[in-house]
Design a protein around this motif. Structure first.
Motif, PDB file in Angstrom:
ATOM      1  N   THR A 107      32.406  34.839  43.021  1.00  0.00           N
ATOM      2  CA  THR A 107      32.045  33.442  43.138  1.00  0.00           C
ATOM      3  C   THR A 107      31.705  32.837  41.903  1.00  0.00           C
ATOM      4  O   THR A 107      31.438  33.580  41.055  1.00  0.00           O
ATOM      5  CB  THR A 107      30.965  33.388  44.267  1.00  0.00           C
ATOM      6  N   PHE A 108      31.773  31.370  41.674  1.00  0.00           N
ATOM      7  CA  PHE A 108      31.165  31.001  40.422  1.00  0.00           C
ATOM      8  C   PHE A 108      29.585  31.503  40.086  1.00  0.00           C
ATOM      9  O   PHE A 108      29.252  31.754  39.208  1.00  0.00           O
ATOM     10  CB  PHE A 108      31.116  29.449  40.490  1.00  0.00           C
ATOM     11  N   GLU A 109      28.689  31.482  41.227  1.00  0.00           N
ATOM     12  CA  GLU A 109      27.424  31.783  41.267  1.00  0.00           C
ATOM     13  C   GLU A 109      27.453  33.093  40.364  1.00  0.00           C
ATOM     14  O   GLU A 109      26.407  33.516  39.490  1.00  0.00           O
ATOM     15  CB  GLU A 109      26.704  31.856  42.355  1.00  0.00           C
ATOM     16  N   ASP A 110      28.377  34.191  41.195  1.00  0.00           N
ATOM     17  CA  ASP A 110      28.194  35.520  40.586  1.00  0.00           C
ATOM     18  C   ASP A 110      28.688  35.684  39.158  1.00  0.00           C
ATOM     19  O   ASP A 110      28.148  36.348  38.509  1.00  0.00           O
ATOM     20  CB  ASP A 110      28.924  36.327  41.527  1.00  0.00           C
ATOM     21  N   GLY A 111      29.573  34.644  38.788  1.00  0.00           N
ATOM     22  CA  GLY A 111      30.325  34.724  37.340  1.00  0.00           C
ATOM     23  C   GLY A 111      29.259  34.233  36.595  1.00  0.00           C
ATOM     24  O   GLY A 111      29.239  35.041  35.353  1.00  0.00           O
ATOM     25  N   VAL A 112      28.773  33.133  36.738  1.00  0.00           N
ATOM     26  CA  VAL A 112      27.973  32.666  35.578  1.00  0.00           C
ATOM     27  C   VAL A 112      26.537  33.591  35.491  1.00  0.00           C
ATOM     28  O   VAL A 112      25.940  33.877  34.376  1.00  0.00           O
ATOM     29  CB  VAL A 112      27.425  31.180  36.119  1.00  0.00           C
ATOM     30  N   PHE A 113      26.050  33.877  36.533  1.00  0.00           N
ATOM     31  CA  PHE A 113      25.042  35.220  36.417  1.00  0.00           C
ATOM     32  C   PHE A 113      25.411  36.376  35.746  1.00  0.00           C
ATOM     33  O   PHE A 113      24.743  36.843  34.925  1.00  0.00           O
ATOM     34  CB  PHE A 113      24.462  35.639  37.914  1.00  0.00           C
ATOM     35  N   ALA A 114      26.601  36.861  35.899  1.00  0.00           N
ATOM     36  CA  ALA A 114      27.033  38.189  35.091  1.00  0.00           C
ATOM     37  C   ALA A 114      27.098  38.002  33.666  1.00  0.00           C
ATOM     38  O   ALA A 114      26.756  38.936  32.865  1.00  0.00           O
ATOM     39  CB  ALA A 114      28.374  38.708  36.047  1.00  0.00           C
ATOM     40  N   GLU A 164      26.007  45.052  41.929  1.00  0.00           N
ATOM     41  CA  GLU A 164      25.313  44.270  42.918  1.00  0.00           C
ATOM     42  C   GLU A 164      26.080  43.060  43.410  1.00  0.00           C
ATOM     43  O   GLU A 164      25.965  42.351  44.376  1.00  0.00           O
ATOM     44  CB  GLU A 164      23.978  43.895  42.481  1.00  0.00           C
ATOM     45  N   LEU A 165      27.256  42.683  42.616  1.00  0.00           N
ATOM     46  CA  LEU A 165      27.939  41.568  42.952  1.00  0.00           C
ATOM     47  C   LEU A 165      29.242  41.941  44.086  1.00  0.00           C
ATOM     48  O   LEU A 165      29.607  43.024  44.028  1.00  0.00           O
ATOM     49  CB  LEU A 165      28.810  41.073  41.931  1.00  0.00           C
ATOM     50  N   ASP A 166      29.189  40.820  44.807  1.00  0.00           N
ATOM     51  CA  ASP A 166      30.564  40.987  45.854  1.00  0.00           C
ATOM     52  C   ASP A 166      31.969  40.770  45.097  1.00  0.00           C
ATOM     53  O   ASP A 166      32.394  39.670  45.141  1.00  0.00           O
ATOM     54  CB  ASP A 166      30.143  40.000  46.899  1.00  0.00           C
ATOM     55  N   MET A 167      32.160  41.596  44.411  1.00  0.00           N
ATOM     56  CA  MET A 167      33.619  41.493  43.669  1.00  0.00           C
ATOM     57  C   MET A 167      34.649  41.722  44.977  1.00  0.00           C
ATOM     58  O   MET A 167      34.711  42.434  45.640  1.00  0.00           O
ATOM     59  CB  MET A 167      33.921  42.684  42.755  1.00  0.00           C
ATOM     60  N   LYS A 168      35.769  40.858  44.750  1.00  0.00           N
ATOM     61  CA  LYS A 168      36.881  40.720  45.714  1.00  0.00           C
ATOM     62  C   LYS A 168      38.083  41.234  44.861  1.00  0.00           C
ATOM     63  O   LYS A 168      38.260  40.929  43.720  1.00  0.00           O
ATOM     64  CB  LYS A 168      36.992  39.578  46.545  1.00  0.00           C
ATOM     65  N   ALA A 176      44.414  41.894  32.085  1.00  0.00           N
ATOM     66  CA  ALA A 176      43.496  42.603  31.904  1.00  0.00           C
ATOM     67  C   ALA A 176      43.266  42.367  30.230  1.00  0.00           C
ATOM     68  O   ALA A 176      44.212  43.068  29.521  1.00  0.00           O
ATOM     69  CB  ALA A 176      43.043  44.117  32.312  1.00  0.00           C
ATOM     70  N   ASN A 177      42.199  42.345  29.670  1.00  0.00           N
ATOM     71  CA  ASN A 177      42.183  42.349  28.302  1.00  0.00           C
ATOM     72  C   ASN A 177      42.363  43.928  27.611  1.00  0.00           C
ATOM     73  O   ASN A 177      42.781  44.110  26.394  1.00  0.00           O
ATOM     74  CB  ASN A 177      40.488  42.081  27.650  1.00  0.00           C
ATOM     75  N   VAL A 178      41.776  44.746  28.586  1.00  0.00           N
ATOM     76  CA  VAL A 178      41.734  46.247  27.823  1.00  0.00           C
ATOM     77  C   VAL A 178      43.167  46.833  28.074  1.00  0.00           C
ATOM     78  O   VAL A 178      43.440  48.046  27.316  1.00  0.00           O
ATOM     79  CB  VAL A 178      40.896  46.950  28.577  1.00  0.00           C
ATOM     80  N   SER A 179      44.330  46.405  28.972  1.00  0.00           N
ATOM     81  CA  SER A 179      45.206  47.153  28.913  1.00  0.00           C
ATOM     82  C   SER A 179      46.614  45.998  29.056  1.00  0.00           C
ATOM     83  O   SER A 179      47.584  46.576  28.795  1.00  0.00           O
ATOM     84  CB  SER A 179      45.396  47.734  30.548  1.00  0.00           C
ATOM     85  N   ALA A 180      46.219  44.792  28.885  1.00  0.00           N
ATOM     86  CA  ALA A 180      47.503  43.846  28.817  1.00  0.00           C
ATOM     87  C   ALA A 180      48.394  44.184  30.079  1.00  0.00           C
ATOM     88  O   ALA A 180      49.538  43.644  29.973  1.00  0.00           O
ATOM     89  CB  ALA A 180      48.170  44.079  27.424  1.00  0.00           C
ATOM     90  N   LYS A 181      47.540  44.396  31.356  1.00  0.00           N
ATOM     91  CA  LYS A 181      48.710  44.574  32.335  1.00  0.00           C
ATOM     92  C   LYS A 181      47.875  43.810  33.545  1.00  0.00           C
ATOM     93  O   LYS A 181      46.607  43.504  33.289  1.00  0.00           O
ATOM     94  CB  LYS A 181      48.562  45.968  32.883  1.00  0.00           C
ATOM     95  N   PRO A 182      48.659  43.416  34.690  1.00  0.00           N
ATOM     96  CA  PRO A 182      47.940  42.834  35.639  1.00  0.00           C
ATOM     97  C   PRO A 182      47.063  43.585  36.493  1.00  0.00           C
ATOM     98  O   PRO A 182      47.296  44.637  36.437  1.00  0.00           O
ATOM     99  CB  PRO A 182      49.306  42.351  36.541  1.00  0.00           C
ATOM    100  N   MET A 183      46.084  43.071  36.992  1.00  0.00           N
ATOM    101  CA  MET A 183      45.044  43.546  37.592  1.00  0.00           C
ATOM    102  C   MET A 183      44.706  42.824  39.103  1.00  0.00           C
ATOM    103  O   MET A 183      44.736  41.629  38.768  1.00  0.00           O
ATOM    104  CB  MET A 183      43.776  43.978  37.088  1.00  0.00           C
ATOM    105  N   THR A 184      44.479  43.196  40.142  1.00  0.00           N
ATOM    106  CA  THR A 184      44.238  42.534  41.425  1.00  0.00           C
ATOM    107  C   THR A 184      42.938  43.199  42.147  1.00  0.00           C
ATOM    108  O   THR A 184      42.291  42.590  42.733  1.00  0.00           O
ATOM    109  CB  THR A 184      45.300  42.539  42.101  1.00  0.00           C
ATOM    110  N   THR A 185      42.976  44.651  42.016  1.00  0.00           N
ATOM    111  CA  THR A 185      41.900  45.406  43.028  1.00  0.00           C
ATOM    112  C   THR A 185      40.599  45.143  42.393  1.00  0.00           C
ATOM    113  O   THR A 185      40.125  45.292  41.262  1.00  0.00           O
ATOM    114  CB  THR A 185      42.259  46.668  43.206  1.00  0.00           C
ATOM    115  N   ALA A 186      39.678  44.996  43.057  1.00  0.00           N
ATOM    116  CA  ALA A 186      38.199  44.706  43.006  1.00  0.00           C
ATOM    117  C   ALA A 186      37.750  45.912  42.139  1.00  0.00           C
ATOM    118  O   ALA A 186      36.881  45.744  40.905  1.00  0.00           O
ATOM    119  CB  ALA A 186      37.166  44.704  44.112  1.00  0.00           C
ATOM    120  N   ASP A 187      37.797  47.115  42.511  1.00  0.00           N
ATOM    121  CA  ASP A 187      37.503  48.454  41.900  1.00  0.00           C
ATOM    122  C   ASP A 187      38.038  48.494  40.347  1.00  0.00           C
ATOM    123  O   ASP A 187      37.379  48.757  39.289  1.00  0.00           O
ATOM    124  CB  ASP A 187      38.003  49.745  42.446  1.00  0.00           C
TER     125      ASP A 187
END
Length: 315
Positions: A105-112, A218-222, A230-241
């Motif tokens: 969410t925007f709120e979680d993003g700006v807090f993070a 603590e965030l509700d990552m979806k 992803a910056n670290v792999s240059a590959k697509p990522m979609t899962t929350a974990d």
């Protein structure tokens, strides 16, 4: 028709007054700045609109300010009904991309990112770390240089692989200085020290990653609704974990920006739309591949020009 990617800028693109014109014109844009103030219990919007620049440039302020502004600009651009096939962001911009993709969410993003900025500033005592841009040198040769310097007791590593001939190194102040000198001796054109508050994307940021894990837990990552490169792999990522682990690793690992752009082009992207202040990413993308189309959106005029290009079939 080829695929479209939205890309979001990181630190260095901030400027006093960014997003102000759109915020005054569109209540839905202003709502993002108000929401950031409320979430952080701060006057962030006034700092963004009025400055001073020195305060805005502090990492702890820059990160939430850029995320807020870029997403506010995106809100205006949503009227165009253009949907991206992929999203990506440079360092901090990856969080903006994740909000755009529905993973945060925007709120979680700006807090993070406010907490991320705090942890990054506190990870290394002021003056002990630094970064430098190395121009006109290839990554393999520069990797050998940084490995050699690190082995001598002064940690330094590749931090941002931005485009051919432009790589940022990061680490201890002495390590960055020595690596810059050795790179020039080996043929690099220039080594330019950067005005930053710490050695970002280096091993010295590992303490910050430990602190950040507690926040992200603590965030509700979806799962992302749109693949995020992803910056670290240059590959697509979609899962929350996967997203959470990549965000932690990102703090102390190099940003593979050149690789990320090449990956998206390989996946069929031929149009990149940079959303946020500045045109840094558009410039890098053109240096990576001149055949792709790039657009930058930061205000009403640039937003409308992209929408017009869409109507005319030039997008």
């Amino acid at each position: 028709m080829g695929k479209i990617a939205f890309v979001f800028p990181g630190q260095g693109s901030q400027t006093v007054g960014m997003g102000k014109q759109l915020a005054e014109q569109y209540p839905e844009v202003m709502a993002y700045f108000n929401k950031a103030d409320e979430t952080l219990s701060s006057d962030l919007s006034r700092l963004i609109f009025e400055g001073p620049q020195e305060e805005l440039t502090k990492t702890v302020n820059t990160q939430p300010a850029l995320l807020t502004t870029s997403l506010a600009i995106l809100e205006r651009f949503r009227k165009s009904v253009i949907k991206p096939d992929f999203v990506a962001g440079h360092s901090l911009g990856e969080y903006t991309a994740l909000v755009a993709a529905g993973a945060l969410t925007f709120e979680d993003g700006v807090f993070a990112v406010r907490k991320r900025g705090e942890f990054m500033e506190g990870a290394v005592p002021n003056g002990e770390g630094s970064m430098a841009a190395i121009l006109g040198f290839d990554r393999d040769s520069l990797f050998k240089v940084t490995a050699e310097v690190s082995e001598s007791g002064f940690p330094v590593s590749l931090a941002n692989l931005n485009c051919p001939g432009q790589i940022v190194i990061s680490g201890s102040r002495k390590g960055v200085e020595l690596a810059g000198e050795k790179a020039k001796e080996a043929g690099a054109k220039r080594a330019i020290p950067l005005e930053v508050s710490g050695p970002f994307h280096s091993s010295l940021m590992k303490p910050a990653a430990g602190q950040l894990r507690e926040v992200l837990d603590e965030l509700d990552m979806k799962d992302a609704l749109i693949p995020v490169i992803a910056n670290v792999s240059a590959k697509p990522m979609t899962t929350a974990d996967e997203i959470k682990e990549n965000l932690l690793e990102q703090l102390y690992s190099p940003v593979l920006w050149e690789d990320s752009i090449v990956k998206m082009i390989d996946l069929g992207v031929d149009t990149f739309i940079e959303i946020g202040p500045g045109k840094v990413l558009s410039g890098l993308i053109k240096k990576i591949n001149r055949s792709v189309k790039t657009f930058s959106i930061s205000d009403e005029e640039s937003c409308q020009s992209v929408i017009d290009a869409l109507k005319e079939g030039n997008l």
